[in-house]
Write an enzyme that holds these catalytic residues in place. Structure first.
Site, mmCIF file in Angstrom:
data_model
loop_
_atom_site.group_PDB
_atom_site.id
_atom_site.type_symbol
_atom_site.label_atom_id
_atom_site.label_comp_id
_atom_site.label_asym_id
_atom_site.label_seq_id
_atom_site.Cartn_x
_atom_site.Cartn_y
_atom_site.Cartn_z
ATOM 1 N N LEU A 14 0.840 -1.209 0.000
ATOM 2 C CA LEU A 14 0.000 0.000 0.000
ATOM 3 C C LEU A 14 0.871 1.254 0.000
ATOM 4 O O LEU A 14 0.962 1.953 0.990
ATOM 5 C CB LEU A 14 -0.886 0.011 1.244
ATOM 6 C CG LEU A 14 -2.344 -0.435 1.096
ATOM 7 C CD1 LEU A 14 -3.077 -0.247 2.404
ATOM 8 C CD2 LEU A 14 -3.039 0.321 -0.003
ATOM 9 N N HIS A 15 1.501 1.545 -1.111
ATOM 10 C CA HIS A 15 2.314 2.761 -1.166
ATOM 11 C C HIS A 15 1.442 3.939 -1.588
ATOM 12 O O HIS A 15 0.216 3.833 -1.608
ATOM 13 C CB HIS A 15 3.529 2.549 -2.080
ATOM 14 C CG HIS A 15 3.189 2.221 -3.499
ATOM 15 N ND1 HIS A 15 2.986 3.197 -4.443
ATOM 16 C CD2 HIS A 15 2.983 1.030 -4.108
ATOM 17 C CE1 HIS A 15 2.688 2.607 -5.592
ATOM 18 N NE2 HIS A 15 2.678 1.301 -5.410
ATOM 19 N N ALA A 16 2.058 5.042 -1.928
ATOM 20 C CA ALA A 16 1.306 6.286 -2.126
ATOM 21 C C ALA A 16 0.150 6.160 -3.130
ATOM 22 O O ALA A 16 -0.957 6.600 -2.855
ATOM 23 C CB ALA A 16 2.248 7.399 -2.538
#
Lengths: 89, 342
Positions: A14-16
């Protein structure tokens, strides 16, 4: 209040970008949205909140929705997790 | 969003004794020497912040012995052991170490004989020794442990330091909490954390900080993520701040129960600590930034003994009591206007 356990399926976690897709989708609904992980409860409509979890691929979390459109919201959000946040694998 | 009923999570469930010693030395600069059983310090775990002095256990009373705590042997215990005959001393100490103690500290420069130390070691109990006085050592150790076993929780909101007062701005997403914080930073106040606030309870005080991840980033809707520290410099941020007031923003709708005098104080309980709560509806023409500054200054005034609402209440009560006749009209604050020509 409805809740559901989900797993992060996209490889990069769950990155940017996925976080932003998640927050945007959640913000379309009126219901309050929380994500429970590590025992903490973060606001799912806050991008920094979601990114604080830094959820990796395979991480499990519980989505909690509370409000007038909770069912639809839960469906839309869990679909995002299923579809790997509409991102290339 | 409810601020109450947050789940409290301990930072750690347990600490390895070796890790505890290393960190304790690093943080408090106490001289601690490994006395016996050093090899076991990696296996032994401390699970409680409380300390115990095993005087009664040495004397033979072990019914309610809190053996799972760190045991501190000071002057009293050492004197007691010294005054026993050798066989009694061995028996007494053997009974003590028959419990599964995490670690023993010998304080005030006391010493234990080699055969007693051997007994602790045989039972796999590490023993450490310090020159520091028992009470001082216990105070430092206790403070250190309290930090490690402190309860913490995560809140949604933005934490700022305004004139030295820790204010948490809370309220639903999209109300403009971050924008208020940005405005405050621009006016010389300091950001602690945006959007995610980690609260740690330490001796009945709630300490707020950012998380390792979000520290000093901020999300401004429409712009995206900005880094407050690199943009505004070191003076614009703070790593930790005590939480003193919560400012809850809301939309104009539900404003029936607004505090109009400041005589009633609303509070919210977080991790068992009561924090003053101020409800503030966002209305046109309301400058939340200035109000946040006023809240901080009012808090400071109260702290230094001046409560404006109480003073006003006193004044009006006195006036009502002093009123001589019923038709005493409200009077202007100026007795005589000198000519004000322009």
């Amino acid at each position: 209040m409805v809740s559901k356990k989900v797993t992060v399926k996209n490889e990069s976690g769950l990155h940017a970008r996925p976080a932003s897709t998640l927050v945007k989708t959640a913000s379309k609904f009126k219901s309050d949205f929380f994500i429970k992980m590590y025992g903490y409860k973060v606001n799912g409509k806050s991008i920094l909140g979601v990114m604080t979890l830094a959820a990796e691929s395979g991480a499990e979390m519980e989505l909690v929705l509370d409000g007038p459109d909770e069912e639809e919201a839960l469906e839309a959000i869990s679909e995002l997790f299923e579809n790997r946040f509409n991102m290339a694998p | 969003m409810s601020l109450e009923n947050q789940e409290a999570i301990p930072i750690r469930e347990d600490i390895e004794v070796s890790y505890l010693i290393e960190k304790l030395k690093e943080r408090t600069q106490i001289d601690i020497e490994a006395y016996a059983g050093k090899d076991y310090s990696k296996k032994k775990l401390v699970t409680e912040a409380d300390l115990h002095r095993p005087g009664l256990a040495l004397a033979g009373y072990t019914d309610l012995f809190t053996y799972q705590r760190i045991q501190v042997i000071g002057n009293t215990e050492c004197n007691f052991l010294r005054n026993l005959s050798e066989s009694e001393r061995t028996k007494s100490f053997e009974k003590l170490v028959s419990f599964d103690l995490p670690v023993i500290f010998i304080t005030s420069g006391n010493e234990l004989s080699n055969d007693l130390l051997k007994k602790a070691e045989n039972r796999g109990i590490p023993v450490y020794r310090t020159e520091l006085e028992t009470t001082k050592f216990m105070y430092l150790l206790r403070d250190f442990l309290e930090d490690y076993f402190a309860l913490q929780t995560m809140l949604h909101g933005t934490m700022v330091d305004v004139y030295g007062i820790g204010i948490l701005i809370s309220g639903k997403s999209g109300l403009g909490k971050s924008e208020v914080a940005l405005d405050l930073v621009e006016r010389g106040h300091r950001l602690v954390s945006d959007d995610v606030v980690m609260l740690t309870k330490k001796s009945n005080v709630l300490l707020a900080s950012a998380t390792e991840m979000n520290k000093h980033f901020m999300e401004i809707r429409g712009l995206g993520i900005i880094d407050v520290m690199s943009m505004f410099g070191i003076r614009s941020i703070r790593y930790q701040k005590r939480l003193e007031v919560i400012l809850e923003l809301s939309l104009w709708e539900d404003t029936e129960n607004l505090n109009r005098t400041g005589l009633d104080h609303d509070t919210v309980e977080i991790l068992g600590t009561k924090i003053p709560l101020i409800h503030l509806p966002i209305t046109p023409g309301k400058n939340i930034t200035v109000i946040a500054e006023v809240i901080a200054m009012n808090y400071l005034l109260k702290h230094y003994g001046y409560d404006a609402a109480e003073e006003f209440q006193k004044k009006i009560k006195k006036h009502i009591a002093d009123k001589k006749n019923r038709h005493d009209m409200p009077r202007r604050a100026v007795e005589y206007f000198e000519g004000d020509f322009e």
